[in-house]
Design a protein around this motif. Structure first.
Motif, PDB file in Angstrom:
ATOM      1  N   ARG A   1       0.629  -8.475  -1.810  1.00 17.86           N
ATOM      2  CA  ARG A   1       0.604  -9.185  -0.526  1.00 17.86           C
ATOM      3  C   ARG A   1       0.610 -10.679  -0.726  1.00 17.86           C
ATOM      4  O   ARG A   1       1.283 -11.427  -0.011  1.00 17.86           O
ATOM      5  CB  ARG A   1      -0.635  -8.759   0.269  1.00 17.86           C
ATOM      6  N   ILE A   2      -0.176 -11.156  -1.720  1.00 18.55           N
ATOM      7  CA  ILE A   2      -0.196 -12.595  -1.995  1.00 18.55           C
ATOM      8  C   ILE A   2       1.167 -13.078  -2.479  1.00 18.55           C
ATOM      9  O   ILE A   2       1.660 -14.128  -2.102  1.00 18.55           O
ATOM     10  CB  ILE A   2      -1.289 -12.905  -3.019  1.00 18.55           C
TER      11      ILE A   2
ATOM     12  N   GLU B   1       0.804  -1.214   0.000  1.00 19.39           N
ATOM     13  CA  GLU B   1       0.000   0.000   0.000  1.00 19.39           C
ATOM     14  C   GLU B   1       0.844   1.273   0.000  1.00 19.39           C
ATOM     15  O   GLU B   1       0.317   2.372  -0.125  1.00 19.39           O
ATOM     16  CB  GLU B   1      -0.961   0.018   1.200  1.00 19.39           C
TER      17      GLU B   1
ATOM     18  N   LEU C   1      -6.991  -1.499   3.432  1.00 12.79           N
ATOM     19  CA  LEU C   1      -7.669  -2.153   2.320  1.00 12.79           C
ATOM     20  C   LEU C   1      -9.179  -2.188   2.524  1.00 12.79           C
ATOM     21  O   LEU C   1      -9.949  -2.034   1.561  1.00 12.79           O
ATOM     22  CB  LEU C   1      -7.118  -3.562   2.118  1.00 12.79           C
TER      23      LEU C   1
ATOM     24  N   LEU D   1      -6.425  -1.332  -5.292  1.00 14.58           N
ATOM     25  CA  LEU D   1      -6.745  -2.439  -4.385  1.00 14.58           C
ATOM     26  C   LEU D   1      -6.156  -3.744  -4.900  1.00 14.58           C
ATOM     27  O   LEU D   1      -5.565  -4.525  -4.135  1.00 14.58           O
ATOM     28  CB  LEU D   1      -8.257  -2.551  -4.232  1.00 14.58           C
ATOM     29  N   LEU D   2      -6.294  -4.000  -6.191  1.00 19.52           N
ATOM     30  CA  LEU D   2      -5.763  -5.228  -6.770  1.00 19.52           C
ATOM     31  C   LEU D   2      -4.240  -5.289  -6.673  1.00 19.52           C
ATOM     32  O   LEU D   2      -3.664  -6.359  -6.428  1.00 19.52           O
ATOM     33  CB  LEU D   2      -6.205  -5.358  -8.228  1.00 19.52           C
TER      34      LEU D   2
ATOM     35  N   CYS E   1      -2.433  -3.934  -4.326  1.00 21.62           N
ATOM     36  CA  CYS E   1      -2.110  -4.240  -2.923  1.00 21.62           C
ATOM     37  C   CYS E   1      -2.318  -5.723  -2.637  1.00 21.62           C
ATOM     38  O   CYS E   1      -1.472  -6.370  -2.007  1.00 21.62           O
ATOM     39  CB  CYS E   1      -2.984  -3.404  -1.989  1.00 21.62           C
ATOM     40  N   LEU E   2      -3.431  -6.263  -3.107  1.00 19.71           N
ATOM     41  CA  LEU E   2      -3.722  -7.666  -2.846  1.00 19.71           C
ATOM     42  C   LEU E   2      -2.744  -8.582  -3.559  1.00 19.71           C
ATOM     43  O   LEU E   2      -2.270  -9.565  -2.986  1.00 19.71           O
ATOM     44  CB  LEU E   2      -5.154  -7.980  -3.283  1.00 19.71           C
ATOM     45  N   ARG E   3      -2.421  -8.254  -4.805  1.00 17.66           N
ATOM     46  CA  ARG E   3      -1.491  -9.098  -5.562  1.00 17.66           C
ATOM     47  C   ARG E   3      -0.116  -9.095  -4.923  1.00 17.66           C
ATOM     48  O   ARG E   3       0.527 -10.152  -4.789  1.00 17.66           O
ATOM     49  CB  ARG E   3      -1.389  -8.587  -7.001  1.00 17.66           C
TER      50      ARG E   3
END
Length: 226
Positions: free
Chosen positions: A220-221, A22, A97, A213-214, A216-218
């Motif tokens: 993190r994964i 982020e 998030l 958002l995507l 950040c999620l990608r």
């Protein structure tokens, strides 16, 4: 006295924070572009009020209040109060998030209900959502920034360029200038799209926030060893 571009945290913590998804420049750029777009949209669609840049609302509130235009003053006071409430919520829950998801939901609701509900409710929805996002995302790499205005980012850019001459400072100044340009691009696109598409133009900041958002999620994964 110069503006502190970075908080006085230990160097190790700053390096770790810079790698948080982020805090990446692409995420900050997308959110800042969205901020510029929403200011243009609300100014053109909601009778000369800002949803995110509260400086303009404070100025017009003072002018209208001193001239006795209380209804117009209240029109500018509403987004200020709602923005403060949204910022308070975001700071209390410390869930960036989730706050970004909530902003996307607020914008989607406004896009569907614009001109079907009173303008004050529309302003409430946009200002609250923007506050959730802007209070949650305030750092790009190791530098603080704001996604809803350019003044502070301009000052931080100049501070980095003139206070030191090392490569890291130049990188910080360049980062701030990129965000200023993204805000400008967002405002320009917002003005163009709003006059032609009306409420449907809100799909642009929704898409920008969804892309952030995507990312950040990608990230993190991708960093999760599990």
């Amino acid at each position: 006295m110069t503006i502190q571009a970075a908080s006085p945290e230990p160097a190790a913590e700053l390096r770790a924070a810079a790698w948080a998804p982020e805090h990446s420049l692409p995420v900050a750029a997308l959110l800042t572009m969205s901020g510029g777009f929403l200011d243009a949209f609300t100014w053109l669609s909601l009778g000369g009020v800002f949803a995110s840049s509260q400086t303009g609302n404070v100025v017009f509130f003072g002018i209208d209040a001193l001239s006795g235009q209380w209804q117009r003053a209240a029109h500018h006071l509403l987004p200020i109060v709602v923005f403060l409430l949204g910022a308070w919520v975001a700071i209390r829950i410390q869930a960036p998030l989730r706050c970004l998801v909530a902003q996307i939901a607020c914008l989607a609701a406004v896009m569907l209900l614009l001109h079907r509900i009173p303008d004050p409710l529309v302003i409430l929805g946009i200002s609250f959502g923007v506050a959730l996002q802007s209070a949650s995302f305030r750092r790009v790499e190791r530098w603080s920034y704001l996604s809803v205005t350019v003044t502070g980012n301009m000052l931080r850019a100049i501070d980095e360029f003139v206070s030191t001459s090392d490569r890291d400072a130049l990188h910080g100044g360049g980062t701030m200038l990129v965000l200023c340009l993204m805000f400008l691009c967002g405002a320009a696109i917002g003005g163009f799209a709003t006059t032609r598409l009306g409420a449907a133009s809100l799909a642009v900041p929704i898409a920008l926030s969804a892309c952030a958002l995507l990312l950040c999620l990608r990230n993190r994964i991708g960093r999760d060893p599990g």
